[in-house]
Every structure is written in C-alpha cells, then in structure tokens.
Design a protein around this motif. Structure first.
Motif, PDB file in Angstrom:
ATOM      1  N   UNK A  80       0.871  -1.177   0.000  1.00  0.00           N
ATOM      2  CA  UNK A  80       0.000   0.000   0.000  1.00  0.00           C
ATOM      3  C   UNK A  80       0.913   1.234   0.000  1.00  0.00           C
ATOM      4  N   UNK A  81       0.922   1.954  -1.113  1.00  0.00           N
ATOM      5  CA  UNK A  81       1.958   2.957  -1.387  1.00  0.00           C
ATOM      6  C   UNK A  81       1.393   4.379  -1.300  1.00  0.00           C
ATOM      7  N   UNK A  82       2.083   5.237  -0.571  1.00  0.00           N
ATOM      8  CA  UNK A  82       1.753   6.669  -0.651  1.00  0.00           C
ATOM      9  C   UNK A  82       2.905   7.422  -1.299  1.00  0.00           C
ATOM     10  N   UNK A  83       2.555   8.412  -2.101  1.00  0.00           N
ATOM     11  CA  UNK A  83       3.542   9.196  -2.829  1.00  0.00           C
ATOM     12  C   UNK A  83       3.464  10.641  -2.327  1.00  0.00           C
ATOM     13  N   UNK A  84       4.595  11.142  -1.872  1.00  0.00           N
ATOM     14  CA  UNK A  84       4.645  12.486  -1.283  1.00  0.00           C
ATOM     15  C   UNK A  84       5.088  13.471  -2.368  1.00  0.00           C
ATOM     16  N   UNK A 138       0.468  -0.286 -13.652  1.00  0.00           N
ATOM     17  CA  UNK A 138      -0.195  -1.443 -13.065  1.00  0.00           C
ATOM     18  C   UNK A 138      -0.381  -1.366 -11.553  1.00  0.00           C
ATOM     19  N   UNK A 139      -0.018  -0.232 -10.927  1.00  0.00           N
ATOM     20  CA  UNK A 139      -0.015  -0.207  -9.472  1.00  0.00           C
ATOM     21  C   UNK A 139      -1.170   0.586  -8.866  1.00  0.00           C
ATOM     22  N   UNK A 140      -2.220   0.811  -9.655  1.00  0.00           N
ATOM     23  CA  UNK A 140      -3.377   1.564  -9.174  1.00  0.00           C
ATOM     24  C   UNK A 140      -4.004   0.966  -7.923  1.00  0.00           C
ATOM     25  N   UNK A 141      -4.109  -0.354  -7.891  1.00  0.00           N
ATOM     26  CA  UNK A 141      -4.718  -1.025  -6.736  1.00  0.00           C
ATOM     27  C   UNK A 141      -3.854  -0.899  -5.474  1.00  0.00           C
ATOM     28  N   UNK A 142      -2.593  -0.617  -5.636  1.00  0.00           N
ATOM     29  CA  UNK A 142      -1.687  -0.548  -4.485  1.00  0.00           C
ATOM     30  C   UNK A 142      -1.471   0.890  -4.010  1.00  0.00           C
ATOM     31  N   UNK A 143      -2.159   1.829  -4.624  1.00  0.00           N
ATOM     32  CA  UNK A 143      -1.982   3.241  -4.289  1.00  0.00           C
ATOM     33  C   UNK A 143      -2.824   3.601  -3.070  1.00  0.00           C
ATOM     34  N   UNK A 144      -2.170   3.939  -1.962  1.00  0.00           N
ATOM     35  CA  UNK A 144      -2.925   4.361  -0.772  1.00  0.00           C
ATOM     36  C   UNK A 144      -3.353   5.816  -0.921  1.00  0.00           C
ATOM     37  N   UNK A 145      -2.426   6.684  -1.318  1.00  0.00           N
ATOM     38  CA  UNK A 145      -2.761   8.109  -1.445  1.00  0.00           C
ATOM     39  C   UNK A 145      -1.595   8.886  -2.033  1.00  0.00           C
ATOM     40  N   UNK A 146      -1.913  10.049  -2.533  1.00  0.00           N
ATOM     41  CA  UNK A 146      -0.916  11.085  -2.780  1.00  0.00           C
ATOM     42  C   UNK A 146      -1.040  12.091  -1.626  1.00  0.00           C
ATOM     43  N   UNK A 147       0.075  12.571  -1.129  1.00  0.00           N
ATOM     44  CA  UNK A 147       0.069  13.610  -0.101  1.00  0.00           C
ATOM     45  C   UNK A 147       0.868  14.789  -0.632  1.00  0.00           C
ATOM     46  N   UNK A 148       0.292  15.975  -0.548  1.00  0.00           N
ATOM     47  CA  UNK A 148       0.979  17.158  -1.062  1.00  0.00           C
ATOM     48  C   UNK A 148       1.650  17.936   0.069  1.00  0.00           C
ATOM     49  N   UNK A 178      -3.385   4.195   5.477  1.00  0.00           N
ATOM     50  CA  UNK A 178      -3.003   2.785   5.484  1.00  0.00           C
ATOM     51  C   UNK A 178      -1.783   2.457   4.641  1.00  0.00           C
ATOM     52  N   UNK A 179      -0.947   3.446   4.385  1.00  0.00           N
ATOM     53  CA  UNK A 179       0.266   3.188   3.597  1.00  0.00           C
ATOM     54  C   UNK A 179       1.257   2.359   4.403  1.00  0.00           C
ATOM     55  N   UNK A 180       1.945   1.442   3.721  1.00  0.00           N
ATOM     56  CA  UNK A 180       3.067   0.779   4.388  1.00  0.00           C
ATOM     57  C   UNK A 180       4.385   0.914   3.628  1.00  0.00           C
ATOM     58  N   UNK A 181       4.382   1.724   2.595  1.00  0.00           N
ATOM     59  CA  UNK A 181       5.633   2.066   1.916  1.00  0.00           C
ATOM     60  C   UNK A 181       5.437   3.449   1.292  1.00  0.00           C
TER      61      UNK A 181
END
Lengths: 249, 249, 249, 249, 249, 249
Positions: free
Chosen positions: D115-119, D137-147, D178-181
């Motif tokens: 579950x990936x968040x991108x800062x 292919x990683x749409x399902x693993x995207x937890x959130x974008x944080x700005x 719920x991000x873990x990476x």
C-alpha cells in the motif's frame, strides 16, 4: 437430506471446539451432522494472525480435509477468515465440498448490500484479507476494513469492551465509509453479531455461522444437481500414483 | 558488495540443484555467493504442479527461509513459479530479502514490454498463476497463458521437442494474442530462452535467472539504502514469544 | 423450517408454470412451499429477450413481489436471467428476500470454478447480461458468452437440436475460452444441464434450479440470523405515505 | 561488468548536476560510470511542474537519449518523476536501456510493501502522476498522494521545514491512508529519505536513487541475457530513412 | 453562436490541409469558422506513427495552440489519433477549448454502442492508443484493435484496396470480436466511414469529423454555461512570470 | 439544422415543465425545437428517489419515447439523473436519439476535469448512481458522492439554504476528496450551478442543461454522418410482429 459437515478449527487448541459445536447445533438444519475438530495439541499456533502460523499448520489442515472425505463428510469448512488452503483442499477432495469464512461471508454480504465493511482485529490482517476480497470479485464493493486493535484471543475476554469497540467501528463504517453491510472478520468474533445488527440496523454477518450455512447450501446443490468444484483446471485433483509414491497422506 | 543468496528448490529431490548452481555461478555478480538447496529427500513431491503439493512442503520451505536468515543470507529465493509462501517468508525474516520467480519475471517483463504471455506446462497451472499476475498488478498487461501440455519433468527430457513446442507457443502468443514479451513460466523451463529470444526477436524471460538477478538488485538497495520489506502491515513479523512457545522453528 | 417461496415467470403466458412447479417440487427442501405464477394473460410479452419487453412488464412484476410479501412469502424469485428490477423489488419488501437467476447462478459458479462461460440464446442478450456480471463483481471470472442462435421459445422445441448446440458451445467454451464452469443463461434452457455436465465433465448451472436453492438458503439465514437485504442505502424502502398517496400498489 | 549510465536532469539549469553526480558516486556499483547532464542553459524551464514545461524540453531530452546511445551509454535515466517521453526514448534507442524515477520507484515499492503513498510537492502534480501509477499497473496498491504544498525549488531551501512537512505527510499516510511504503515523488526531494525511514519505521523510496539502481539492474540483465525493451510493438524503432530524411537528430 | 475552431495537422506537410478544410466546410455549423494549419515545412515528420516523431513536433503543436488562444480561437483540435499533448495544451490555454480525435471518437462511440473496435494502420500504434482508451475510461468497452497493415500515407493511395481492408477488418470486429461500433483510428482514414457504415450496418466513427463536432459542442457549452477545462489540478495554467522568464512562447 | 427535441419529466406532475421549457428556450440552438412533457397526472410519483417509483412509471416513459419517434422528434431526453430505461428506449427507437442526464453530464465532466464529485440529495441515491458511473466507464474518475440531505422537492424550496449546502459540499469535494469538476446530480438542482462555479472556481455541470446540449450534439452527428445508436446488439430493436401482437404501444 443428510449433510455431514466438518468444521476445522485450524489451531492447536480445542479451546473453542465445544462452543462452536454447541452454537452450530442450535442453527444447523435438522438432518445436518456437524463435527468440530482442531489440530493436534502439540505445541503450535493457537491463533493464525500471522501468515507464517498458517503455513506451519497447512499440511495438517489439508490432511484433515482429506480425512474428512475418507470419512464421508459432505463438506469441510476451514474455520479461519484468511480462508487458508482453499485451492489445495479442493484439489485433494474429489467429492467433498470445501468452503471457508471469508468466501461464505462475502457472497452473502454482496447479496444483502452493496458496500461492505469488514471489522478485523488488527491492521496486520488487512492486506491478506484484502487480497481475498479482490480475488473473490468483491473489491468494488469493499467500503473499508476497520481494526478493533485486538488479537484473536482478546475478543472473548471482556465482552463489554469488545462489544463497545465493534459498535464504534460499525458506526464509523456506516457513517464515514458508506458501508451498508458488515462482516465480523474473524471466527472468534462470535456472539456479537445479533446485538450489533439489531441496535445499529445494519446486517452483520458472523464469520462462523455464515460458512456453516453456505456449506449446507453447497452440499445440497451438490447432492441434488451434482454441482461441485470444477475438476478441470485450478481444482484438478493430483494423480493417485503421486499421492501414494510421495506418501503425502 | 557481498551478496549471499540462497536458492530454494522447493522439491524433495536434488535433481536440479547442481545444474542451477552451475548456471547461477556463470551469471551472478562477482561478489555474490549463491547456494542452492532442495528439501529433505524423504518421500515427497518432486514437483509442485498441484497446490496441494505446495502446501505439504510449505513448512519446510519456511524453515529454510528462516534458517537462511540465521545463516546470514541476504536473500532467499523460493524457486517455483507459483511463488509459494511469499508473505509468510517475508514475515519470518526481519532483514533477509525474499523473492520468487513470478514476481521477478513480471516486474522485468512489464518494464521491457507492454503485453505479456506466459508459457506454462499445463492448463492446470493457469488459475493459480493468473491470481498472482493480478495480485502483483499486471493483469492489464497479460496477453495470454499458453500451455505446452508438458509436466515439469518433461521439459528437460527431449530438448528438441520442448524447444519446438515453446517456439510454437511463442509464435501464437506474438501473432494471435498480441504479446510483445514472453515469460517461461516454470523454473525448469531453463536452457531455452536465448535461442527462442534470438530467433523470434522477442524478449524471453527465464524464470530462474530473473529472480536471481532481482534478488541481487533487492539486496543491493537493501544494503545501500535500508529498503527492505515493510514491517508495518502484511509482512509484520510475529512476536518472538509465540515463535518460541509454539516451537515453530 | 418452513420456507414459502414464490417463483415469478415474468411473462404473459402460463406456458411454463406447471413444468417449473413440478420440477421445483422434485428438488425443493421438504418444508419449502413453492408456488409459480406468471403475469396476467392480457396481450403482452411471452418472453423478455428485449429490454423494452422487460420494461413493459416491470410494474406488474413489482406488484407481484409486493403481493408476495403481503401473502407472507419468505422469498420471491424473479424468473428471468436479466434479473429485472432486483433493486426495486428489494426496496418494496421489508422482510421478504428477493433473488434472481443470474445473481444466484453467478455466486454458485464463482464458488465452484474460476472461469465462467454463459450460454445464451442470442448475441442480442449479451450486453445487458454482461452489465450484470460486472455489477455483481464477477467480470474478472467471465471466460465468454456463447450464443446458441436460438430464441427463448426455441429451446424446448427440438430437444435434440438444442442439446447439440449447447454441447457445441460448451466444448468451445472449455477448449478455446478456458471456461471451467458453465451457466445456462436462460431459465427456459431447463432440462439440459445434467446430461451436458456428466458427458462433458464440467459443472453446468441450471438458471432455474440455482435461484430456487439460493432463495431457500437466503431465507434460512434470514430466519435464523436476521440477515436480510440492507435497508440503509440502495434497498431502503419508500415511505408509506408516498406509496399510499400515489396508489402505486 | 561495466555499466555506463547517463542521468539526464531535464531542466535548463545545472544547479543539481554536481550534487546528483556526487551522491550517485557514493552509491553506484564499483564499475558503473555515471554521468549527469542537464539541458542547454538557454532560457527555459528550471523545473517541470507543468506538463507544458515538459513538452517544451521533450525534443532536447530525446536528443540527449539518442546521443547517449551514440556515445555507448548502456542506460539513460530521464530524471523527472513524471517519467517524460519514456516511450519515445525507448523507440529511438536500439540497445540502450531507458528508465525513469516513477517506474523504478513503483516497481521497488510494490515489492517491498502493499500500500503505497507518494509524497508530492503540489496537488497540481497528482493527476499526471496518478495516470502513470495506473499505467504501470499499481493503481490497486496506491494508498494516497500527499501534497507538501511546496514547489520543486522549495525542497532544498529550508531543510528543517521540508523535513517537518514530509514527516507530517508520512504520518498521515501511515495512520489515515493505510500506507506501508512511501515514495518521495520528486527527484529534488533528495536527502530526506533515510531520516524519515528510520524514525518512522517505514520504507521510504528516494526518487533519484531508485532509478539509478534500477538502471544498473536493467543493464545487467540486458548484457547478461539480452533482455531489452521489446522492439515488436510500442517501442519499435522508426526506420532510419525517415530519421535521416527528416533530420530529427 | 460564432465558433472559431482551429484544426492542427501536426505534421510538416500541408498535404492534407486543403482536403480537411473543404471537408470541414461541408459539415460545420453555419456560424463556425474553421481553419486548418500544419507545421512549418522544415524537414520534419510527415506522419506521427512513432511516438518519437510526436515528441519532436510537440513544442510546435503547443505553440500553435497557444497562438490559437491569442488569435481568439474558441477551440483547437490536435489532429492526430494519439491525442498528443492534450494535457499541456489545456494548461497553456485559459479559455480556449482543446480536444483531439481519440477523445472525441471514444465519447461518441461509447454513447452509440457498448463494444468498440478501433481500426488502425499498424500493430505498432496499438499500445499507445490502448493506453489512451484506458485513460479515458473506455477499457471495458474495447472489443479489439484491428490492424490494416498500412501506414498513414497508404490510406489514400489506393482507395479500393483501403476500402477492401477496412471492410475485412470491420467484418472480423463484428463477427469475431463482438464489436457493435467502429472507430477508424487515424485522421487520414477519411472518406471511408459512410460506405462501410451503410453497407455493414454498424456505426463507423470518422476520426476527423468526430473531433470537429465535439469541439463545436464543447465551445457551445463553454460559451453558454462557462464550462471549460478545470483549472484546479491537472490542467492548471503555469504562472505568467515563468512563461515570460523562460521565453517558452 | 432543425433539431426537434423532447424532454420527458418522468414524474406525474407538470410542476417543473414550464420552468424547464423556459430555461431551455434561453440556451437551445436557434433552430432547435424543444418540448417538455411530464407523465399523466393520475396519482403517481412526483419524484423518483426510489427505484420502485422509477419502475412504476417506466412503461409510460417508454411509450413517450416511442411516441416521440412517431412524432418525428430527433431526440428524447429522459429527465432523471438515474437515467432510467436508457437501453429500452434505444431499442424501441430506430432513428430517434435517446440520452439522459447522468450520461451527458459524465461525458462532459470527464472531458473537462479528471476527478469528479457528484452532489446528490440523499445517501439513498448513491448506489444506483454509482452503478451508472461505473457502467459508463467513469469509475476511476469518481472522487466522491456528497449528499445534501435533501429530497428532490426540497431543492427549490429555500434557495439560500440549498445554495449554502451545495457550496459546503463542493468545498469538501474540492478540498478533501480531490475533485476538480462537479456534477449536480439531480435535474431539480437547477438554478445553482453558475454561482457555485464562479465563486468556487470549479466547473459545475447542471444536470438538465448538460443533456439538452448533448442531445443537440448527438442529433447533429446523427443527421450529418448517420451516427446513431448501434442496432447490432444491446440496442437492437424488437420485431414489429411482436410489438403488434402484444400491443405494447
């Protein structure tokens, strides 16, 4: 129609066997025979919160499923909400139906509502369970997972506290996450569904009762119509020669 | 940078150990130490075409992974294209990286092309492998599975026949299914990728070489940057007290 | 446990009522009461191959569902594989369970296999049915639709010809499309599933038997555990005042 | 194995070239040669926060990639987290590998967690980046974008402030989403990953280190096994005659 | 309502400008002013079959879009079925609407039918176009891509041959792939849609007429209701200071 | 080009007919003829918040659509954001175009922005509307549904209060849910879009104006190019003999 069903508590403790047995006796169909077994009491996992615990008991679960077929059980239920070894169990049986809590609960929930929240013990459980939700096809219907921050053996320790946390989680699921049907995502979260359901006016699926009834249903259509797990591809049974040569069972 | 890598052949035969070892020695990085082990030669599965065979050897695979960490391996590779027990293996290790053939091959293939065909032995294998393709996120990039109609132990029996069938399958994958990158979906389909790749002008990923290189890569970023499997959720390690009390290892 | 179930043939002919009734009597649970009704014999659709035919009979179907609740039926089954007005029917009932052929067949098929083909009469039917397959969550498990090029009233005309076409379609579904479970996608394709299933060794779900059994199952969990259609969101019932003021029923 | 890698800073300033070069020297493999270039210092974009800035420098980026191949670079990295012109760059090279930050970071993140968040710097960046996450292919693993609400040139201005905001964003990603990476979604967010990773106990992928290592990995499998970008479909190279006639390079 | 529309042929030849202009004059709304421009005739791509060709002309396309706004065009159409630089073009305009052939054709097709086939020149084009189909949301409605095995400049060479191939492709799309609506996936496939559509009784969308009409539609709702590209996130315009300082236009 | 368009208010009150008519007159194309009808004033639903209300008026809506074709209307718009009976309406017409508010609004919104929020009256409406969003292909672009907690007949009661709630919902959609384009998800939410749009600087699609313009657009391409609803599969018209024999119209 007689239905012989085996519930497997896949843990090395018989702590919950009698309770499950007596609860199942109350709700089973009249001609269903329901037995409950757990794993051998050698030192080993008394809960399966970690996937590595599951792995260590998987062969014994599989042997129990195989034995269930030998003993003419019509269905075996692998009693953990991670639904361990469903594929392997359906391979080794040729006739006996196999199901498990998440599969049964999700099929029911998706028929009763359109947006499902699953109340789990710990956040740790979520990724493996989420994988199953998507695998079964219900990813689009998943509103949320809510964690109670409790382990498997905490649920039955202080009923009032567990009830309080479940209600709080269900309230958030309904109000914030848009859930309109709830699954209690652990077989040991038993005993809570009815009060929550009535008080909060939302269907609450109990993860031990659901698979028992789903198993009875699957057995019935199996006996009546010959509908069983497809033996063509993913559930194809291994050749007898290999099973024998390798002494797997 | 030294990288100590263990390849686990999760079968009860050492039939392929020496071959893998010698092939890996040729292609590994200079300072990589690569060891190959298989399971104890007790009667047991010599291939894992059925999920129930996987299940029966899962605890031993897990113990080997755990032992790998105790013996300071930087990475363990579970050498079967079903990628068995990846989650459990990542739980029980705290530092050692774990990967497997399908994961490694798919990440590579998705970088090299946009439409992937996987050449498998039997149609039976497809559902479990397809589950993994979707789980890893590459469902949209899957052109097709093609079956050679051969078992694991057939691939190395008559090389000319295997080569003929692989080329036929790759031809169909390219022309009919629109594939532009190929994965040979079994570690025992080794020795074929280069000729097919050169003759048919399409990248062909070998399922044993891919994870070796992916493991070296993961170890390198782990040692350099501390990037390892997240211990927050799905790969969280179990508490030591339970591991000890239950004598799992 | 008594289960009172109403099967609605949503067509203006009672042509199939007696047959359904007698078939259902053979397979129902002992204490299930099963009644079969069709629409009023005014001129009107005798099949629902076109969505516009469905639309013209929808109010009468809905009134029958409402009446079913008034007459204490525990479940109503809307007997067309397009599953017409499932949402509206679940709104107007407060207690009675409502299900339909596609929903029931797909839940069963997704439990028995992993790749489903649906055998329909005409290509015309596919888009509306495909919408439902996706809506219920089973899009990823859909191998193919196969058309027999027959209308609803052709299936029972020349049994040998229908059987021949079904077998041909199932053969292609298995061999070319990778199906491992079959649904006969029309309630009037009755009488064929067993021979096809046995001869071709693949589960074949009959679209009239499946919902009957699914209804019994849903009634049972409703009566035992209070699990019914969620009244929170999509299946919320309309206010009585409006129903009365507008004289809808 | 010698690996000659070119990092392209696709901006008209060499502001970060020396820093990147020296950081890369510290972490590259011993026999890797790493060069860093930026675009010609004519007036032009010093950052690519807007897609229109990307577009204006795309031809020069492409020329640099082409030149890299002429100069025998084994890999070129297009150093912007939007991964500009990846397809075009893979077309014009016949042998040189091309990769970019988002691709590399996402493949790594999806192996390390679930579950990936991108800062990111600004909310403006999200739609284009989200498109890439889904494309890979990683749409399902995207937890959130944080700005972080910072521009590219703000990250290195006040390190303490940037660090404070990153930690705040990571905390929310972990606890609420719920991000873990974590991925730091800009190459200029360099210098922060390690402290965040260690303090917050979650893998934090640095968007400049990730593609360097991924490039080394891809070069290695290219040289060892001939695995390069598929020339069959989407990355097919244009005919030489057209390139010459049109004087594109 | 006056609508001033600019069609940009993004190639360095005015070969098709007059034809497009005269075709558009026949079908435009009475008060629409339609102009057609192509790129400067310096040596450069006369077609955009390769993404690297697109890249090399992207800045000039963007400058033309910017100029269109300066010259009070209400809409600019980027006349290539790859829909190049749609995002950048929407950033640099503050009021002018921008659209392109694939976007326009797909929105229309998805309203007229439920299963779309796109007839392209070469297999090479498919991956980039497929990316767009998914990005726009129509992945589930995609029946197939069919390749005519012709380049952009072949379509108008031998009309009879092109027509023959299109009809063959459409026939297969209808019969084998289940398409019920067709898009001719290149603006230079003009002049064929009507005969194919009438003869084969399936809607056939022409990729140059569709965006002209879609542009008129978007301009109308823009002028009437102020509905234009959202300036909040992905289409946010860059700050004027940067545009000036960097002399981008 | 003359365009004769019929707006159907699918409710048994003409309460809004005059208002719609006069609003439409202001914004229609000069040569468009727009008529507004509602259902017969017999007791019946004056709003369609419940799907069962929709069902009860569906036959009358369908008859009105059929009549619209008989009376040479070029387009019929079914004026409810649930888009009732779109498939059936497209079946019964052979030439007349049929569209509806959600379809039109979503196609426009997906062209103007990338993340859509829909402002609805009640939470009850969401599941049925969400089904449509996914069916049309825009599920990935859905930021959120926001409920105003108002019924259809509340919107026009206290304009200030409705405006206040809409602005609050739009603010949350923009700031929390990441929306960059808004749809007012009920035709009776008319009169609010412009003030919200201008004040909050986000495109706000009005659900009655959108389908009017979309209808004019569809009629135009229908008349110019013959592009109409595909008659091949899902919108195939029923045979005249059945329509006559069954006296459906």
């Amino acid at each position: 129609m007689e239905k012989k069903v085996l519930w497997i508590n896949p843990v090395t403790t018989d702590l919950f066997d009698a309770t499950f047995k007596s609860e199942f006796e109350k709700v089973k169909q009249p001609d269903t025979i329901i037995d409950v077994v757990s794993l051998s009491p050698a030192p080993g996992p008394t809960h399966l919160e970690y996937n590595c615990y599951e792995v260590m008991v998987m062969p014994e679960i599989l042997r129990l499923v195989k034995k269930a077929e030998d003993e003419k059980y019509d269905a075996a239920i692998i009693g953990c909400f991670y639904d361990p070894i469903l594929r392997a169990a359906r391979e080794v049986t040729r006739k006996t139906i196999v199901t498990a809590p998440a599969e049964a609960s999700l099929h029911i929930a998706a028929t009763l509502g359109e947006s499902i929240s699953i109340i789990v013990g710990r956040r740790k459980w979520i990724p493996e369970m989420k994988e199953n939700v998507h695998k079964y096809g219900f990813g689009e219907k998943l509103a949320s997972f809510k964690s109670l921050d409790m382990g498997v053996h905490d649920f039955q320790r202080d009923h009032a506290e567990t009830m309080r946390r479940i209600k709080q989680a269900v309230r958030e699921a309904k109000e914030k996450d848009g859930a309109n049907v709830i699954i209690l995502g652990c077989t040991i979260e038993f005993g809570f569904y009815r009060e929550v359901q009535e008080e909060m006016e939302i269907p609450v699926i109990d993860a031990s009762l659901a698979p028992l009834k789903y198993a009875e249903f699957l057995v019935e259509i199996n006996k009546k119509f010959g509908w069983g797990h497809s033996k063509l591809d993913g559930y194809q049974s291994p050749p007898d020669e290999e099973l024998k040569a390798w002494q797997l069972f």
